[in-house]
Design a protein around this motif. Sequence first.
Motif, mmCIF file in Angstrom:
data_model
loop_
_atom_site.group_PDB
_atom_site.id
_atom_site.type_symbol
_atom_site.label_atom_id
_atom_site.label_comp_id
_atom_site.label_asym_id
_atom_site.label_seq_id
_atom_site.Cartn_x
_atom_site.Cartn_y
_atom_site.Cartn_z
ATOM 1 N N GLU A 126 -4.584 -1.920 -4.482
ATOM 2 C CA GLU A 126 -3.790 -2.887 -2.914
ATOM 3 C C GLU A 126 -3.857 -1.535 -2.226
ATOM 4 O OE1 GLU A 126 -0.994 -5.221 -0.649
ATOM 5 O OE2 GLU A 126 -2.160 -6.503 -2.839
ATOM 6 N N THR A 127 -3.581 -0.866 -1.680
ATOM 7 C CA THR A 127 -2.924 0.301 -0.509
ATOM 8 C C THR A 127 -2.451 0.165 1.186
ATOM 9 O OG1 THR A 127 -5.520 0.651 1.130
ATOM 10 C CG2 THR A 127 -5.284 1.665 -1.482
ATOM 11 N N ASP A 128 -2.075 0.787 1.349
ATOM 12 C CA ASP A 128 -0.407 0.621 1.976
ATOM 13 C C ASP A 128 -1.494 0.586 3.774
ATOM 14 O OD1 ASP A 128 -1.233 3.012 2.685
ATOM 15 O OD2 ASP A 128 0.619 4.350 2.870
ATOM 16 N N THR A 129 -2.905 1.103 3.518
ATOM 17 C CA THR A 129 -4.108 0.919 5.013
ATOM 18 C C THR A 129 -5.016 -0.127 4.395
ATOM 19 O OG1 THR A 129 -5.134 2.693 4.532
ATOM 20 C CG2 THR A 129 -3.896 2.917 5.677
ATOM 21 N N ASP A 130 -4.629 -0.419 3.254
ATOM 22 C CA ASP A 130 -6.116 -1.647 2.863
ATOM 23 C C ASP A 130 -7.230 -1.517 3.097
ATOM 24 O OD1 ASP A 130 -3.761 -4.066 2.502
ATOM 25 O OD2 ASP A 130 -3.610 -4.221 4.768
ATOM 26 N N VAL A 137 -0.502 0.992 -3.566
ATOM 27 C CA VAL A 137 0.663 0.762 -3.503
ATOM 28 C C VAL A 137 1.269 -0.699 -4.564
ATOM 29 C CG1 VAL A 137 1.012 0.889 -1.625
ATOM 30 C CG2 VAL A 137 0.503 -1.561 -1.782
ATOM 31 N N ALA A 138 -0.175 -0.833 -5.175
ATOM 32 C CA ALA A 138 -0.063 -1.721 -6.084
ATOM 33 C C ALA A 138 -0.957 -1.736 -7.013
ATOM 34 C CB ALA A 138 0.316 -3.493 -5.879
ATOM 35 N N GLN A 139 -1.436 -2.185 -8.340
ATOM 36 C CA GLN A 139 -2.320 -2.031 -9.399
ATOM 37 C C GLN A 139 -1.850 -2.824 -10.448
ATOM 38 O OE1 GLN A 139 -2.943 1.976 -10.398
ATOM 39 N NE2 GLN A 139 -2.059 3.054 -9.233
ATOM 40 N N SER A 140 -3.456 -2.858 -10.582
ATOM 41 C CA SER A 140 -3.920 -4.595 -11.804
ATOM 42 C C SER A 140 -4.939 -4.003 -13.027
ATOM 43 C CB SER A 140 -4.071 -5.777 -10.705
ATOM 44 O OG SER A 140 -4.524 -6.538 -11.817
ATOM 45 N N GLU A 141 -4.373 -4.264 -13.699
ATOM 46 C CA GLU A 141 -6.499 -4.329 -14.985
ATOM 47 C C GLU A 141 -7.112 -5.226 -14.954
ATOM 48 O OE1 GLU A 141 -6.364 -1.366 -16.571
ATOM 49 O OE2 GLU A 141 -4.766 -0.675 -15.864
ATOM 50 N N VAL A 142 -6.606 -6.644 -13.700
ATOM 51 C CA VAL A 142 -7.673 -7.255 -14.054
ATOM 52 C C VAL A 142 -8.834 -7.920 -12.751
ATOM 53 C CG1 VAL A 142 -7.782 -9.980 -13.237
ATOM 54 C CG2 VAL A 142 -6.191 -8.868 -14.599
ATOM 55 N N ARG A 143 -9.867 -7.346 -13.660
ATOM 56 C CA ARG A 143 -11.235 -7.604 -12.575
ATOM 57 C C ARG A 143 -11.609 -9.007 -12.465
ATOM 58 N NH1 ARG A 143 -8.836 -4.435 -11.913
ATOM 59 N NH2 ARG A 143 -9.726 -1.825 -12.653
#
Length: 349
Positions: A126-130, A137-143
């Motif tokens: 997830e980014t600050d501008t989307d 600004v946030a990350q995940s290993e889930v796909r």
Amino acid sequence: MTAPLDTTTLLPETGADTGPETHPADAARPALADETAPAELPPRKRRPKRDIDGWVLLDKPVGMTSTQAVGAVKWLFSAKKAGHAGTLDPLASGCLPIALGEATKTVPFVMEGRKVYRFTVRWGVETDTDDSEGKAVAQSEVRPAREAILAILDAFRGEIEQVPPAYSALKINGERAYDLARDGVQVELAARTVVIHSLDLVEMPDADHAVFETECGKGTYVRSLARDMGRRLGTHGHISALRRTRVGTFPEEELVPLATLRAWSEERDDAAPMHVLRPVSIGLDTLPCLRVSPADATRLAHGQPIILRGRDAPILEGPVAITAGGRLIALGEAEAGEIYPKRIFHAGK
């Protein structure tokens, strides 16, 4: 415009639904160096300005702002006046209807039309501008699996509550949200009700990406849609590619690339590619059309209302396009059997 009504022969009403409003695609995001790249700007050459009236259905390239695209088309046609019907980010490509001259008076009606987008979501970030031009600004290993994606789509169809991106053109106490965000101010925007007419999963090229197509209403941010779908799926997401394929009645197959316009202009020794110019009236295709007599046309042109008389007079309410002698002469407002002129067209396009 729909089939015209004739006050002289009192034809039956043939009004058409203008359809829900739609949003100009995701306008605001941090400034990038390539937004002012000289290669994307028209040459600095003086041209005499002309009265050019009509629509150019531009296929905007990636890497160019909507303002730059309008400037380029305006220069190519030597037009005195130009505007566009719905901003596209530099990240986005596709349908950017550009109004020249008298066509600028019809822009609000084109903006009312539905818009269709095809977009790619990058999962896990997830980014600050989307979108892909912002900072993570946030990350995940889930796909998410295909079945999981399909299971959440109904939650994003119809009327939904959506929080616009912090980097948006909305105003907070008189200042643009993206200006505050760029200055490091924490931006909090209230959720708004928007309408998603359709949302479909098109393909999944790999585990990190999914391609969607949506037809959405005014006020909808596609970037927010990607962000919220990611969160709903227990991961994160942002837009990595975006293309607008339709604005109102303007379809993708009728779009003309900017490079093609420039090439035609160069081939004709700087002559504007007039053959691609569409009539002013195509911006009013969703409005009922009223045909009036020359006498009524004169009254309207002088700002005076007209009365729809006779037992078989059409019953109209709301905006209406008015023609006389096959020419578009005005935009009016129908109310209680009277037509009040709102915008007069001097070019009769």
